[in-house]
Write an enzyme that holds these catalytic residues in place. Structure first.
Site, PDB file in Angstrom:
ATOM      1  N   ARG A 216      -7.380  12.838   0.545  1.00 17.28           N
ATOM      2  CA  ARG A 216      -6.290  13.361   1.381  1.00 17.28           C
ATOM      3  C   ARG A 216      -4.902  12.897   0.929  1.00 17.28           C
ATOM      4  NH1 ARG A 216      -7.014   9.782   6.872  1.00 17.28           N
ATOM      5  NH2 ARG A 216      -9.163  10.482   6.742  1.00 17.28           N
ATOM      6  N   HIS A 217      -4.849  11.761   0.243  1.00 18.19           N
ATOM      7  CA  HIS A 217      -3.525  11.352  -0.286  1.00 18.19           C
ATOM      8  C   HIS A 217      -3.598  10.990  -1.776  1.00 18.19           C
ATOM      9  CE1 HIS A 217      -5.227   7.594   1.143  1.00 18.19           C
ATOM     10  NE2 HIS A 217      -4.829   7.741   2.402  1.00 18.19           N
TER      11      HIS A 217
ATOM     12  N   HIS B 175      -5.690   3.647  -1.624  1.00 18.09           N
ATOM     13  CA  HIS B 175      -7.040   3.930  -1.114  1.00 18.09           C
ATOM     14  C   HIS B 175      -7.458   5.295  -1.664  1.00 18.09           C
ATOM     15  CE1 HIS B 175      -9.822   3.994   2.705  1.00 18.09           C
ATOM     16  NE2 HIS B 175     -10.454   4.410   1.620  1.00 18.09           N
TER      17      HIS B 175
ATOM     18  N   HIS C 176      -3.806  -5.041   7.704  1.00 16.05           N
ATOM     19  CA  HIS C 176      -3.981  -3.924   8.624  1.00 16.05           C
ATOM     20  C   HIS C 176      -3.089  -4.083   9.840  1.00 16.05           C
ATOM     21  CE1 HIS C 176      -5.692  -0.287  10.214  1.00 16.05           C
ATOM     22  NE2 HIS C 176      -6.222  -0.122   9.031  1.00 16.05           N
TER      23      HIS C 176
ATOM     24  N   GLY D 185       1.031  -1.567   4.344  1.00 19.27           N
ATOM     25  CA  GLY D 185       1.383  -0.213   3.943  1.00 19.27           C
ATOM     26  C   GLY D 185       2.313   0.494   4.899  1.00 19.27           C
ATOM     27  N   HIS D 186       1.761   0.885   6.040  1.00 17.74           N
ATOM     28  CA  HIS D 186       2.474   1.801   6.927  1.00 17.74           C
ATOM     29  C   HIS D 186       3.885   1.330   7.302  1.00 17.74           C
ATOM     30  CE1 HIS D 186       2.690   5.063   9.861  1.00 17.74           C
ATOM     31  NE2 HIS D 186       3.328   4.192  10.613  1.00 17.74           N
TER      32      HIS D 186
ATOM     33  N   ASN E 246       0.853  -1.190   0.000  1.00 17.85           N
ATOM     34  CA  ASN E 246       0.000   0.000   0.000  1.00 17.85           C
ATOM     35  C   ASN E 246       0.895   1.248   0.000  1.00 17.85           C
ATOM     36  OD1 ASN E 246      -1.433   2.300   1.019  1.00 17.85           O
ATOM     37  ND2 ASN E 246      -3.108   0.939   1.582  1.00 17.85           N
TER      38      ASN E 246
ATOM     39  N   ARG F 173       2.791  19.003   0.958  1.00 20.28           N
ATOM     40  CA  ARG F 173       3.279  20.224   0.317  1.00 20.28           C
ATOM     41  C   ARG F 173       2.500  20.576  -0.951  1.00 20.28           C
ATOM     42  NH1 ARG F 173       8.337  22.674   1.349  1.00 20.28           N
ATOM     43  NH2 ARG F 173       8.499  22.669   3.605  1.00 20.28           N
TER      44      ARG F 173
ATOM     45  N   ASP G  81      -0.134   4.507  -0.198  1.00 19.40           N
ATOM     46  CA  ASP G  81      -0.848   5.760   0.139  1.00 19.40           C
ATOM     47  C   ASP G  81       0.063   6.820   0.754  1.00 19.40           C
ATOM     48  OD1 ASP G  81      -3.220   4.592  -0.634  1.00 19.40           O
ATOM     49  OD2 ASP G  81      -3.963   4.244   1.392  1.00 19.40           O
ATOM     50  N   HIS G  82       0.973   6.349   1.645  1.00 17.90           N
ATOM     51  CA  HIS G  82       1.747   7.343   2.400  1.00 17.90           C
ATOM     52  C   HIS G  82       2.813   8.058   1.580  1.00 17.90           C
ATOM     53  CE1 HIS G  82      -0.662   6.702   5.722  1.00 17.90           C
ATOM     54  NE2 HIS G  82      -0.122   5.590   6.179  1.00 17.90           N
TER      55      HIS G  82
ATOM     56  N   ARG H  12      -9.751   7.970  -1.195  1.00 18.19           N
ATOM     57  CA  ARG H  12     -10.705   8.429  -0.170  1.00 18.19           C
ATOM     58  C   ARG H  12     -11.592   9.545  -0.711  1.00 18.19           C
ATOM     59  NH1 ARG H  12     -10.472   7.549   5.187  1.00 18.19           N
ATOM     60  NH2 ARG H  12      -8.958   5.986   5.848  1.00 18.19           N
TER      61      ARG H  12
ATOM     62  N   THR I 261      -7.046   6.143   9.934  1.00 16.87           N
ATOM     63  CA  THR I 261      -6.956   5.059   8.969  1.00 16.87           C
ATOM     64  C   THR I 261      -8.251   4.256   9.067  1.00 16.87           C
ATOM     65  OG1 THR I 261      -5.657   3.106   8.266  1.00 16.87           O
ATOM     66  CG2 THR I 261      -5.724   3.565  10.624  1.00 16.87           C
TER      67      THR I 261
HETATM   68  N1  PXP Z   1      -6.094  -3.140   4.379  1.00 13.15           N
HETATM   69  C1  PXP Z   1      -6.991  -2.125   4.424  1.00 13.15           C
HETATM   70  C2  PXP Z   1      -8.405  -2.406   4.053  1.00 13.15           C
HETATM   71  C3  PXP Z   1      -6.588  -0.827   4.794  1.00 13.15           C
HETATM   72  O1  PXP Z   1      -7.487   0.171   4.811  1.00 13.15           O
HETATM   73  C4  PXP Z   1      -5.223  -0.597   5.083  1.00 13.15           C
HETATM   74  C5  PXP Z   1      -4.771   0.790   5.438  1.00 13.15           C
HETATM   75  O2  PXP Z   1      -4.890   1.617   4.335  1.00 13.15           O
HETATM   76  C6  PXP Z   1      -4.337  -1.675   5.009  1.00 13.15           C
HETATM   77  C7  PXP Z   1      -4.801  -2.943   4.685  1.00 13.15           C
HETATM   78  C8  PXP Z   1      -2.884  -1.521   5.294  1.00 13.15           C
HETATM   79  O3  PXP Z   1      -2.728  -1.261   6.646  1.00 13.15           O
HETATM   80  P1  PXP Z   1      -1.329  -0.781   7.205  1.00 13.15           P
HETATM   81  O4  PXP Z   1      -1.051   0.551   6.580  1.00 13.15           O
HETATM   82  O5  PXP Z   1      -1.552  -0.717   8.678  1.00 13.15           O
HETATM   83  O6  PXP Z   1      -0.323  -1.818   6.786  1.00 13.15           O
END
Ligand code: PXP
Length: 237
Positions: free
Chosen positions: A48-49, A42, A190, A212-213, A6, A17, A8-9, A44, A99
């Site tokens: 936001r991202h 994602h 997650h 992701g994170h 993921n 910025r 997104d970040h 949204r 999140t």
């Molecule tokens: N699965 C879903 C449905 C999510 O919304 C997210 C966060 O965007 C993730 C997985 C990934 O989670 P994490 O960023 O904590 O790894």
């Protein structure tokens, strides 16, 4: 076990910025070069991202599998019908959440979700549903015609004691087994990180993780290539 990264970040940092960098497209390409089996973003409602343009361009360049998380709204369904990512994951979305906070209540939203699935499937988009580890919710996903489920691992990942942790993993495992029995593809994700992922990897019914994170956080220090390949190595059984 496959790994979908993921990104997104990367876009979160860019939007801090309102700039053009760092570019999620570069991140996707580097992640794939480093062994990622898929890219997740994602889109949204508040943008936001990730932006609509990112999703369109990612669809063009991602060579593995593009999975888009989104709320089950008509507007989102129509955007995806035109972009046609390989997979959509339906998630609950609250405007001010940091999140995604939990799985979808599939039982409560059965009719609305079924409509989205039919429309997305008609555009060749596979649909996965993000659910908490609850057997009745898994059954409901099968009933409404989803192709896959993503089991929420947050409770497992954030549990403080050994007892709650092993109860949580048992629930994930039971739901994964039920999912397979119901002919659903089973994914999970997650709050997974380099320290807590291994027990989830041992659940053989789960074919893919969405992370992701932890990967993007690590990539700040070691680079995205190393962050992805180290996670990928942990996913080898
Ligand atoms: N699965 C879903 C449905 C999510 O919304 C997210 C966060 O965007 C993730 C997985 C990934 O989670 P994490 O960023 O904590 O790894």
């Amino acid at each position: 076990m496959r790994l979908s990264v993921n990104i997104d970040h990367i876009a979160t940092l860019r939007e801090a910025r309102k700039s053009y960098e760092p570019d999620p497209l570069f991140a996707a390409q580097l992640a794939e070069l480093s062994g990622a089996d898929g890219i997740t973003v994602h889109l949204r409602a508040d943008r936001r991202h990730i932006q609509d343009r990112d999703v369109s361009l990612l669809k063009e360049i991602v060579k593995t599998k593009l999975n888009v998380e989104m709320a089950s709204t008509n507007q989102m369904v129509e955007i995806m019908a035109s972009i046609q990512p390989h997979q959509v994951t339906l998630v609950p979305e609250k405007p001010n959440e940091v999140t995604t906070e939990g799985g979808l209540d599939v039982i409560l939203n059965e009719a609305q979700l079924r409509q989205s699935i039919v429309r997305l499937n008609s555009h060749n988009i596979k649909v996965s549903i993000f659910v908490d580890p609850d057997l009745d919710q898994v059954k409901a996903c099968s009933k409404i015609g989803a192709q896959a489920i993503e089991i929420n691992t947050n409770r497992y990942a954030t549990s403080k004691s050994k007892k709650t942790r092993s109860e949580a993993i048992k629930m994930v495992e039971d739901c994964a087994k039920l999912g397979i029995k119901l002919n659903l593809e089973v994914l999970a994700g997650h709050a997974l990180n380099y320290k807590n992922v291994k027990p989830i990897v041992k659940i053989k019914e789960i074919s893919e993780l969405n992370i992701g994170h932890s990967i993007i956080a690590r990539s700040v220090f070691v680079g995205i290539e190393r962050a992805v390949s180290e996670m990928k190595a942990l996913l080898e059984v």
